[in-house]
Design a protein around this motif. Sequence first.
Motif, PDB file in Angstrom:
ATOM      1  N   GLY A  42       0.811  -1.213   0.000  1.00  0.00           N
ATOM      2  CA  GLY A  42       0.000   0.000   0.000  1.00  0.00           C
ATOM      3  C   GLY A  42       0.843   1.261   0.000  1.00  0.00           C
ATOM      4  N   GLY A  43       1.849   1.318   0.873  1.00  0.00           N
ATOM      5  CA  GLY A  43       2.738   2.485   0.923  1.00  0.00           C
ATOM      6  C   GLY A  43       3.528   2.656  -0.348  1.00  0.00           C
ATOM      7  N   GLN A  44       3.969   1.550  -0.923  1.00  0.00           N
ATOM      8  CA  GLN A  44       4.705   1.630  -2.183  1.00  0.00           C
ATOM      9  C   GLN A  44       3.798   2.106  -3.304  1.00  0.00           C
ATOM     10  OE1 GLN A  44       7.168  -1.745  -3.054  1.00  0.00           O
ATOM     11  NE2 GLN A  44       7.974  -1.812  -0.985  1.00  0.00           N
ATOM     12  N   ALA A  45       2.519   1.720  -3.245  1.00  0.00           N
ATOM     13  CA  ALA A  45       1.571   2.181  -4.265  1.00  0.00           C
ATOM     14  C   ALA A  45       1.408   3.692  -4.197  1.00  0.00           C
ATOM     15  CB  ALA A  45       0.226   1.488  -4.081  1.00  0.00           C
ATOM     16  N   ALA A  46       1.322   4.231  -2.986  1.00  0.00           N
ATOM     17  CA  ALA A  46       1.198   5.684  -2.835  1.00  0.00           C
ATOM     18  C   ALA A  46       2.448   6.380  -3.355  1.00  0.00           C
ATOM     19  CB  ALA A  46       0.956   6.042  -1.372  1.00  0.00           C
ATOM     20  N   ASN A  47       3.597   5.822  -3.066  1.00  0.00           N
ATOM     21  CA  ASN A  47       4.860   6.368  -3.561  1.00  0.00           C
ATOM     22  C   ASN A  47       4.893   6.315  -5.087  1.00  0.00           C
ATOM     23  OD1 ASN A  47       7.509   7.304  -3.707  1.00  0.00           O
ATOM     24  ND2 ASN A  47       8.354   5.269  -3.421  1.00  0.00           N
ATOM     25  N   PHE A  48       4.471   5.197  -5.627  1.00  0.00           N
ATOM     26  CA  PHE A  48       4.439   5.029  -7.085  1.00  0.00           C
ATOM     27  C   PHE A  48       3.519   6.071  -7.711  1.00  0.00           C
ATOM     28  CE2 PHE A  48       2.425   3.312 -10.839  1.00  0.00           C
ATOM     29  CZ  PHE A  48       3.519   3.011 -11.614  1.00  0.00           C
ATOM     30  N   PHE A  49       2.324   6.241  -7.129  1.00  0.00           N
ATOM     31  CA  PHE A  49       1.370   7.241  -7.605  1.00  0.00           C
ATOM     32  C   PHE A  49       2.034   8.616  -7.644  1.00  0.00           C
ATOM     33  CE2 PHE A  49      -1.642  10.580  -6.442  1.00  0.00           C
ATOM     34  CZ  PHE A  49      -2.556  10.489  -7.483  1.00  0.00           C
ATOM     35  N   GLY A  50       2.728   8.967  -6.562  1.00  0.00           N
ATOM     36  CA  GLY A  50       3.408  10.259  -6.494  1.00  0.00           C
ATOM     37  C   GLY A  50       4.481  10.417  -7.547  1.00  0.00           C
ATOM     38  N   ARG A  51       5.221   9.341  -7.813  1.00  0.00           N
ATOM     39  CA  ARG A  51       6.272   9.405  -8.838  1.00  0.00           C
ATOM     40  C   ARG A  51       5.675   9.689 -10.203  1.00  0.00           C
ATOM     41  NH1 ARG A  51       8.790   4.090  -7.633  1.00  0.00           N
ATOM     42  NH2 ARG A  51       8.396   3.772  -9.829  1.00  0.00           N
ATOM     43  N   ALA A  74      -5.950  -1.450  -0.676  1.00  0.00           N
ATOM     44  CA  ALA A  74      -5.268  -0.238  -0.210  1.00  0.00           C
ATOM     45  C   ALA A  74      -6.266   0.795   0.301  1.00  0.00           C
ATOM     46  CB  ALA A  74      -4.422   0.364  -1.334  1.00  0.00           C
ATOM     47  N   ALA A  75      -7.499   0.754  -0.201  1.00  0.00           N
ATOM     48  CA  ALA A  75      -8.519   1.714   0.220  1.00  0.00           C
ATOM     49  C   ALA A  75      -8.979   1.470   1.656  1.00  0.00           C
ATOM     50  CB  ALA A  75      -9.707   1.679  -0.734  1.00  0.00           C
ATOM     51  N   ASP A  76      -8.482   0.418   2.273  1.00  0.00           N
ATOM     52  CA  ASP A  76      -8.771   0.159   3.685  1.00  0.00           C
ATOM     53  C   ASP A  76      -7.588   0.508   4.579  1.00  0.00           C
ATOM     54  OD1 ASP A  76     -11.379  -0.740   3.244  1.00  0.00           O
ATOM     55  OD2 ASP A  76     -10.666  -2.744   2.748  1.00  0.00           O
ATOM     56  N   ASP A  77      -6.566   1.113   3.994  1.00  0.00           N
ATOM     57  CA  ASP A  77      -5.350   1.478   4.723  1.00  0.00           C
ATOM     58  C   ASP A  77      -5.297   2.999   4.877  1.00  0.00           C
ATOM     59  OD1 ASP A  77      -2.789   2.165   5.545  1.00  0.00           O
ATOM     60  OD2 ASP A  77      -1.767   0.910   4.082  1.00  0.00           O
ATOM     61  N   PRO A  78      -5.586   3.513   6.082  1.00  0.00           N
ATOM     62  CA  PRO A  78      -5.600   4.971   6.265  1.00  0.00           C
ATOM     63  C   PRO A  78      -4.280   5.642   5.874  1.00  0.00           C
ATOM     64  CG  PRO A  78      -6.542   3.874   8.177  1.00  0.00           C
ATOM     65  CD  PRO A  78      -5.958   2.800   7.309  1.00  0.00           C
ATOM     66  N   GLY A  79      -3.162   4.991   6.118  1.00  0.00           N
ATOM     67  CA  GLY A  79      -1.873   5.579   5.747  1.00  0.00           C
ATOM     68  C   GLY A  79      -1.740   5.742   4.244  1.00  0.00           C
ATOM     69  N   PHE A  80      -2.154   4.725   3.510  1.00  0.00           N
ATOM     70  CA  PHE A  80      -2.132   4.812   2.051  1.00  0.00           C
ATOM     71  C   PHE A  80      -3.055   5.933   1.581  1.00  0.00           C
ATOM     72  CE2 PHE A  80      -4.575   3.958  -1.769  1.00  0.00           C
ATOM     73  CZ  PHE A  80      -3.573   4.069  -2.723  1.00  0.00           C
ATOM     74  N   LEU A  81      -4.269   5.959   2.108  1.00  0.00           N
ATOM     75  CA  LEU A  81      -5.245   6.967   1.690  1.00  0.00           C
ATOM     76  C   LEU A  81      -4.720   8.379   1.945  1.00  0.00           C
ATOM     77  CD1 LEU A  81      -8.391   5.156   3.080  1.00  0.00           C
ATOM     78  CD2 LEU A  81      -7.853   5.492   0.648  1.00  0.00           C
ATOM     79  N   ASN A  82      -4.100   8.572   3.096  1.00  0.00           N
ATOM     80  CA  ASN A  82      -3.545   9.882   3.418  1.00  0.00           C
ATOM     81  C   ASN A  82      -2.415  10.251   2.455  1.00  0.00           C
ATOM     82  OD1 ASN A  82      -3.504  12.237   5.165  1.00  0.00           O
ATOM     83  ND2 ASN A  82      -1.504  11.488   5.816  1.00  0.00           N
ATOM     84  N   ALA A  83      -1.539   9.289   2.184  1.00  0.00           N
ATOM     85  CA  ALA A  83      -0.418   9.549   1.263  1.00  0.00           C
ATOM     86  C   ALA A  83      -0.934   9.877  -0.137  1.00  0.00           C
ATOM     87  CB  ALA A  83       0.522   8.356   1.231  1.00  0.00           C
ATOM     88  N   LEU A  84      -1.932   9.152  -0.594  1.00  0.00           N
ATOM     89  CA  LEU A  84      -2.509   9.401  -1.911  1.00  0.00           C
ATOM     90  C   LEU A  84      -3.104  10.812  -1.966  1.00  0.00           C
ATOM     91  CD1 LEU A  84      -3.458   8.149  -4.699  1.00  0.00           C
ATOM     92  CD2 LEU A  84      -5.581   7.621  -3.517  1.00  0.00           C
ATOM     93  N   ALA A  85      -3.937  11.129  -0.988  1.00  0.00           N
ATOM     94  CA  ALA A  85      -4.589  12.448  -0.975  1.00  0.00           C
ATOM     95  C   ALA A  85      -3.571  13.578  -0.814  1.00  0.00           C
ATOM     96  CB  ALA A  85      -5.633  12.506   0.141  1.00  0.00           C
ATOM     97  N   TRP A  86      -2.605  13.396   0.101  1.00  0.00           N
ATOM     98  CA  TRP A  86      -1.638  14.466   0.353  1.00  0.00           C
ATOM     99  C   TRP A  86      -0.764  14.725  -0.870  1.00  0.00           C
ATOM    100  CZ3 TRP A  86      -1.625  18.463   3.194  1.00  0.00           C
ATOM    101  CH2 TRP A  86      -0.469  19.226   3.341  1.00  0.00           C
ATOM    102  N   THR A  87      -0.434  13.681  -1.613  1.00  0.00           N
ATOM    103  CA  THR A  87       0.362  13.866  -2.823  1.00  0.00           C
ATOM    104  C   THR A  87      -0.343  14.815  -3.778  1.00  0.00           C
ATOM    105  OG1 THR A  87       1.336  11.666  -2.603  1.00  0.00           O
ATOM    106  CG2 THR A  87       1.439  12.666  -4.775  1.00  0.00           C
ATOM    107  N   ILE A  88      -1.653  14.737  -3.807  1.00  0.00           N
ATOM    108  CA  ILE A  88      -2.440  15.583  -4.713  1.00  0.00           C
ATOM    109  C   ILE A  88      -2.543  17.011  -4.193  1.00  0.00           C
ATOM    110  CG2 ILE A  88      -4.732  15.919  -5.744  1.00  0.00           C
ATOM    111  CD1 ILE A  88      -5.062  12.802  -5.496  1.00  0.00           C
TER     112      ILE A  88
END
Length: 170
Positions: A42-51, A74-88
């Motif tokens: 999940g965390g790597q997915a958020a990082n990948f999204f940001g890249r 990943a949509a059940d992982d608050p850390g992933f969700l936060n990383a995804l949203a914050w990247t945006i």
Amino acid sequence: VAGAAEAKMLQQELQSAMASEDWDKTGALLGKVIEIDPGTWGGQAANFFGRVLIRQDNPEAAYKIGWALMDTAAADDPGFLNALAWTIVDPAQKPSKVDVKLALKAAERGVKLTERKDAMIMDTLARAYWINGQKREAIQTQREAVGLVKGSDMEEQLAAVLAEYQDGLN
């Protein structure tokens, strides 16, 4: 162990899909890897999204992947969700296109999963509200975030953001 081996194989396919800029395949593979091991991927997915969004400046591809990830574990992982949203919504990143609806969906889900008790996710949701023009919601949410960190090192930082929002109303 079988899941780890499968994830490793999918990771190689994922790198190949990314290298060839096959964003549909990339999103699908990323979703599969997350289903196997959400905690690791999940965390790597958020990082990948940001890249893809920021470093490769490919917002269309990144947002396609981001929306696809909202339908995975990943949509059940608050850390992933936060990383995804914050990247945006991170003011320091400034992607060339902002999909505030995706940021709102991710942050709202993260806030719900943490029962409004995670100040950083509340801060992210407040920023998404602010960017979306929902200024009063942003101020109220940021106020809650500040309340969650009273007396900690984070209070000053989150209070400064609250002041910025309040000044922006006038």
